[in-house]
Design an enzyme around this catalytic site. Structure first.
Site, PDB file in Angstrom:
ATOM      1  N   THR A  39       0.762  -1.021  -0.147  1.00 25.05           N
ATOM      2  CA  THR A  39      -0.006   0.247  -0.229  1.00 25.05           C
ATOM      3  C   THR A  39       0.851   1.217  -0.098  1.00 25.05           C
ATOM      4  O   THR A  39       0.626   2.086  -0.962  1.00 25.05           O
ATOM      5  CB  THR A  39      -0.937   0.074   1.276  1.00 25.05           C
ATOM      6  OG1 THR A  39      -1.693  -1.292   1.203  1.00 25.05           O
ATOM      7  CG2 THR A  39      -2.015   1.018   1.144  1.00 25.05           C
ATOM      8  N   ALA A  69      12.379  -3.771  -3.245  1.00 31.06           N
ATOM      9  CA  ALA A  69      12.192  -5.085  -2.650  1.00 31.06           C
ATOM     10  C   ALA A  69      10.587  -5.240  -2.159  1.00 31.06           C
ATOM     11  O   ALA A  69      10.072  -4.339  -1.518  1.00 31.06           O
ATOM     12  CB  ALA A  69      13.209  -5.213  -1.391  1.00 31.06           C
ATOM     13  N   VAL A 158       2.975   8.449  11.998  1.00 33.42           N
ATOM     14  CA  VAL A 158       1.857   8.878  12.802  1.00 33.42           C
ATOM     15  C   VAL A 158       0.876   9.573  11.950  1.00 33.42           C
ATOM     16  O   VAL A 158       1.305  10.776  11.384  1.00 33.42           O
ATOM     17  CB  VAL A 158       2.273   9.633  14.051  1.00 33.42           C
ATOM     18  CG1 VAL A 158       1.398  10.166  14.815  1.00 33.42           C
ATOM     19  CG2 VAL A 158       3.162   9.246  15.032  1.00 33.42           C
ATOM     20  N   GLY A 160      -0.900   9.206   9.160  1.00 34.79           N
ATOM     21  CA  GLY A 160      -0.916   9.037   7.651  1.00 34.79           C
ATOM     22  C   GLY A 160      -0.407  10.713   6.827  1.00 34.79           C
ATOM     23  O   GLY A 160       0.716  10.746   7.241  1.00 34.79           O
ATOM     24  N   ILE A 162      -1.106  13.453   7.925  1.00 39.78           N
ATOM     25  CA  ILE A 162      -1.003  14.733   8.688  1.00 39.78           C
ATOM     26  C   ILE A 162       0.382  14.961   9.086  1.00 39.78           C
ATOM     27  O   ILE A 162       0.906  14.312   9.693  1.00 39.78           O
ATOM     28  CB  ILE A 162      -1.961  14.586   9.913  1.00 39.78           C
ATOM     29  CG1 ILE A 162      -3.461  14.405   9.508  1.00 39.78           C
ATOM     30  CG2 ILE A 162      -1.919  16.031  10.689  1.00 39.78           C
ATOM     31  CD1 ILE A 162      -4.286  13.893  10.736  1.00 39.78           C
ATOM     32  N   GLY A 213     -13.104  -3.559   4.598  1.00 39.19           N
ATOM     33  CA  GLY A 213     -11.724  -3.364   4.520  1.00 39.19           C
ATOM     34  C   GLY A 213     -11.282  -2.097   5.435  1.00 39.19           C
ATOM     35  O   GLY A 213     -10.261  -1.663   5.258  1.00 39.19           O
ATOM     36  N   LYS A 231       1.407   5.308  18.080  1.00 40.03           N
ATOM     37  CA  LYS A 231       1.395   6.841  17.663  1.00 40.03           C
ATOM     38  C   LYS A 231       1.495   7.651  18.849  1.00 40.03           C
ATOM     39  O   LYS A 231       2.240   8.969  18.866  1.00 40.03           O
ATOM     40  CB  LYS A 231       0.295   7.002  16.847  1.00 40.03           C
ATOM     41  CG  LYS A 231       0.235   6.018  15.553  1.00 40.03           C
ATOM     42  CD  LYS A 231      -0.993   6.053  15.065  1.00 40.03           C
ATOM     43  CE  LYS A 231      -1.240   5.131  13.852  1.00 40.03           C
ATOM     44  NZ  LYS A 231      -2.572   5.090  13.354  1.00 40.03           N
ATOM     45  N   GLY A 330      -3.900   5.142   4.487  1.00 38.36           N
ATOM     46  CA  GLY A 330      -4.328   5.025   2.943  1.00 38.36           C
ATOM     47  C   GLY A 330      -2.976   5.233   2.142  1.00 38.36           C
ATOM     48  O   GLY A 330      -2.021   6.021   2.571  1.00 38.36           O
TER      49      GLY A 330
HETATM   50  N1  LIG Z   1      -1.292   1.339   4.799  1.00 36.13           N
HETATM   51  C1  LIG Z   1      -1.441   2.333   5.601  1.00 36.13           C
HETATM   52  O1  LIG Z   1      -2.413   3.241   5.336  1.00 36.13           O
HETATM   53  C2  LIG Z   1      -0.287   2.881   6.379  1.00 36.13           C
HETATM   54  C3  LIG Z   1      -0.562   4.204   7.079  1.00 36.13           C
HETATM   55  C4  LIG Z   1       0.602   4.721   8.008  1.00 36.13           C
HETATM   56  C5  LIG Z   1       1.812   3.738   8.233  1.00 36.13           C
HETATM   57  N2  LIG Z   1       1.918   2.505   7.513  1.00 36.13           N
HETATM   58  C6  LIG Z   1       2.986   1.763   7.795  1.00 36.13           C
HETATM   59  O2  LIG Z   1       3.630   1.366   6.612  1.00 36.13           O
HETATM   60  C7  LIG Z   1       4.325   0.320   6.595  1.00 36.13           C
HETATM   61  C8  LIG Z   1       3.954  -0.430   5.459  1.00 36.13           C
HETATM   62  O3  LIG Z   1       2.547  -0.773   5.407  1.00 36.13           O
HETATM   63  P1  LIG Z   1       1.637  -1.172   4.455  1.00 36.13           P
HETATM   64  O4  LIG Z   1       0.183  -1.023   4.411  1.00 36.13           O
HETATM   65  O5  LIG Z   1       2.118  -0.542   2.863  1.00 36.13           O
HETATM   66  O6  LIG Z   1       1.791  -2.940   4.031  1.00 36.13           O
HETATM   67  P2  LIG Z   1       1.534  -3.798   3.009  1.00 36.13           P
HETATM   68  O7  LIG Z   1       0.549  -3.262   1.957  1.00 36.13           O
HETATM   69  O8  LIG Z   1       1.310  -5.298   3.365  1.00 36.13           O
HETATM   70  O9  LIG Z   1       3.009  -3.903   2.247  1.00 36.13           O
HETATM   71  C9  LIG Z   1       4.140  -4.362   2.581  1.00 36.13           C
HETATM   72  C10 LIG Z   1       5.344  -4.623   1.641  1.00 36.13           C
HETATM   73  O10 LIG Z   1       6.433  -5.089   2.227  1.00 36.13           O
HETATM   74  C11 LIG Z   1       6.704  -6.329   1.274  1.00 36.13           C
HETATM   75  N3  LIG Z   1       7.636  -7.174   2.379  1.00 36.13           N
HETATM   76  C12 LIG Z   1       7.270  -7.760   3.280  1.00 36.13           C
HETATM   77  N4  LIG Z   1       8.253  -8.459   3.737  1.00 36.13           N
HETATM   78  C13 LIG Z   1       9.274  -8.355   2.967  1.00 36.13           C
HETATM   79  C14 LIG Z   1      10.809  -8.594   3.089  1.00 36.13           C
HETATM   80  N5  LIG Z   1      10.994  -9.326   3.945  1.00 36.13           N
HETATM   81  N6  LIG Z   1      11.351  -8.130   2.062  1.00 36.13           N
HETATM   82  C15 LIG Z   1      11.067  -7.540   0.969  1.00 36.13           C
HETATM   83  N7  LIG Z   1       9.641  -7.150   0.764  1.00 36.13           N
HETATM   84  C16 LIG Z   1       8.828  -7.338   1.982  1.00 36.13           C
HETATM   85  C17 LIG Z   1       5.544  -6.989   0.823  1.00 36.13           C
HETATM   86  O11 LIG Z   1       5.887  -7.504  -0.233  1.00 36.13           O
HETATM   87  P3  LIG Z   1       4.810  -8.551  -1.238  1.00 36.13           P
HETATM   88  O12 LIG Z   1       3.843  -6.994  -1.887  1.00 36.13           O
HETATM   89  O13 LIG Z   1       5.388  -9.021  -2.185  1.00 36.13           O
HETATM   90  O14 LIG Z   1       3.929  -9.077  -0.465  1.00 36.13           O
HETATM   91  C18 LIG Z   1       4.765  -5.466   0.445  1.00 36.13           C
HETATM   92  O15 LIG Z   1       4.924  -5.231  -0.912  1.00 36.13           O
HETATM   93  C19 LIG Z   1       3.957  -0.282   7.795  1.00 36.13           C
HETATM   94  O16 LIG Z   1       5.061  -0.056   8.674  1.00 36.13           O
HETATM   95  C20 LIG Z   1       2.681   0.281   8.197  1.00 36.13           C
HETATM   96  O17 LIG Z   1       2.375   0.356   9.777  1.00 36.13           O
HETATM   97  C21 LIG Z   1       0.855   1.935   6.715  1.00 36.13           C
END
Ligand SMILES: NC(=O)c1ccc[n+]([C@@H]2O[C@H](COP(=O)([O-])OP(=O)(O)OC[C@H]3O[C@@H](n4cnc5c(N)ncnc54)[C@H](OP(=O)(O)O)[C@@H]3O)[C@@H](O)[C@H]2O)c1
Length: 460
Positions: A39, A69, A158, A160, A162, A213, A231, A330
């Site tokens: 994401t 990666a 923290v 998203g 903001i 979702g 956070k 998001g």
């Molecule tokens: N989603 C949000 O709205 C949001 C908001 C603020 C902060 N965050 C933070 O942002 C970070 C990522 O969140 P996300 O929602 O983007 O997670 P996500 O959609 O699950 O994406 C994680 C990505 O990391 C890859 N990955 C996982 N383990 C790996 C490894 N060992 N080596 C290489 N690639 C690896 C996955 O690969 P694959 O695609 O091949 O599975 C995927 O592309 C987290 O720390 C989360 O707390 C997220």
């Protein structure tokens, strides 16, 4: 005219200087390695495609994604990352000498920690959105950044989109933060908003939120308040100058909030929100750092923050009250914050001022988190009691003996049956005193089931 470049990449960067209106523009190319193409990682790539030219012209540098990666090369992705950039080995990205800057966007606290430490050790600045990791290992990572002469940036960790980290670190650098209140978990706010609007119960709304979702399966990290605690701990650390371990944050989630509590709170002029609260208690640097459901007066701006939106209300001793509102998660909102950090990192690389704003600056004094038992709050208490004379007097006696003032009592009409709800609004008392009084009240034979206690915040 000569341009002197300092900093670790001074030798590697391509410098093209052109006279424009009598000014000189120096361009450098910074190669970015992204670990994680989900994401947030995908969002960052797409945002750079969309606004890269604008971003580059504002920075006076060119940022180029060199490798990304991921875990699974065959996975269908909701982003435009070209397959040719993908690898499943994060080391190929971090150790690539042509990669100058790393964005860790995989989440988790094990591999992510290893990745960040490896990059910092190479002197490469790192941008992360990983609040769980910072919360658990922040001090170690900040020390590593300092030791290896580079920096760690974490705006996206923290709320998203903001820019609250930047606001606390830079915008309010001249303020003491006397209080900070945050609606920092979109899932909880979505559930509480729907419960209020629909009069629905927690379980039903959660199940629907999972289908749509808006909530994870399992939902525990969000609804039990742990994500909000990560956070809130980060914000509290920045506001008060000492790093706060998540174990020091008092956490209560929203599982026990019922439609009845929301209804009675509404009748009293309040809305229930999961609030992260950071409040200076006295002049001794003791701080309340907690996350719990809170009755917020409907007249307060935080009561109208609905759905998945986040908001942080900050009270500085010079600025007064300030409010930050926006999307807390998001793809695009989070990418916006990652880009903000990438911008800072690029400027620091460009100017060689890597210590301009270290990842975390301890300041002022050695603060301490006050135990929740010593924190003073006001309370909403809902009891289920046998409908007979004398019960109210017995309960009031216990509150009186504990020196807890009652500001109002409501016994709603139209509740026939063996037991009826009885609601108290209580004046200031320490959490220890209130918990003790409720323990005694719960033992009364006329009181059925566990009393519900929700704190009230009047933002005084
Ligand atoms: N989603 C949000 O709205 C949001 C908001 C603020 C902060 N965050 C933070 O942002 C970070 C990522 O969140 P996300 O929602 O983007 O997670 P996500 O959609 O699950 O994406 C994680 C990505 O990391 C890859 N990955 C996982 N383990 C790996 C490894 N060992 N080596 C290489 N690639 C690896 C996955 O690969 P694959 O695609 O091949 O599975 C995927 O592309 C987290 O720390 C989360 O707390 C997220």
């Amino acid at each position: 005219m000569d341009v002197m470049l300092t900093g670790p990449f001074a030798g590697e960067i391509e410098l093209s200087a052109a006279a424009f209106n009598g000014k000189l523009s120096a361009r450098m190319q910074v190669n970015l390695g992204i670990i994680g193409g989900g994401t947030v990682g995908g969002g960052v790539y797409d945002a750079l495609q969309r606004n890269g030219a604008l971003f580059n012209s504002r920075l006076g540098a060119t940022i180029q994604v060199r490798r990304v990666a991921v875990r699974d090369l065959k996975k269908k992705r909701g982003s435009t990352i070209p397959k040719a950039l993908l690898t499943t080995d994060w080391r190929e990205v971090v150790f690539d000498p042509e990669v100058h800057l790393i964005a860790e966007l995989i989440g988790g606290t094990t591999t992510a920690r290893e990745i960040i430490l490896a990059a910092l050790k190479l002197g490469k600045p790192v941008v992360t959105a990983n609040k769980a990791l910072l919360s658990a290992h922040g001090e170690e990572l900040f020390a590593a950044a300092q030791k290896y002469g580079t920096n760690l940036y974490y705006e996206a960790s923290v709320c998203g989109g903001i820019p609250i980290i930047k606001a606390l670190r830079e915008g309010f650098v001249g303020n003491r933060i006397n209080a900070l209140y945050g609606i920092v978990n979109g899932t909880c706010n979505y559930i509480l908003t729907r419960m209020k609007l629909e009069g629905a119960d927690f379980g039903a709304v959660l199940a629907d939120a999972q289908k749509l979702g808006y909530a994870e399966t399992p939902p525990d990290l969000d609804i039990d308040g742990h994500d909000a605690a990560h956070k809130t701990g980060i914000l509290a650390s920045l506001a008060h100058g000492f790093w706060i371990n998540p174990k020091q944050v008092h956490v209560e989630g929203i599982r026990h909030i019922s439609a009845l509590d929301i209804k009675f709170a509404g009748e009293l002029g309040y809305t229930i929100k999961l609030l992260g609260t950071v409040k200076k208690l006295d002049d001794s640097c003791r701080v309340q750092v907690s996350v719990y459901p809170t009755l917020v007066p409907n007249s307060h701006v935080l009561a109208s923050v609905n759905g998945v939106f986040n908001a942080v209300f900050v009270r500085g001793d010079i600025v007064g009250d300030a409010l930050f509102y926006g999307r807390g998660a998001g793809k695009d909102a989070t990418a916006s914050s990652v880009l903000s950090d990438l911008g800072d990192a690029v400027l620091d690389l460009k100017t060689g001022t890597k210590n301009r704003l270290p990842a975390f600056v301890p300041h002022e004094c050695d603060g301490a988190v006050a135990p929740i038992s010593e924190v003073v709050s006001q309370y909403f208490v809902r009891l289920n009691v046998t409908d007979k004379p004398g019960v109210l007097a017995m309960i009031a006696t216990i509150f009186g003996a504990s020196n807890i003032g009652i500001s109002s009592v409501i016994q709603p009409e139209g509740h026939a049956g063996a037991s009826v709800p009885l609601i108290f609004m209580l004046h200031n008392a320490t959490n220890g005193t209130a918990a003790n009084a409720l323990k005694q009240i719960a033992k009364l034979p006329a009181v059925k089931g566990q009393p519900v206690m929700i704190r009230v915040e009047n933002f005084e």
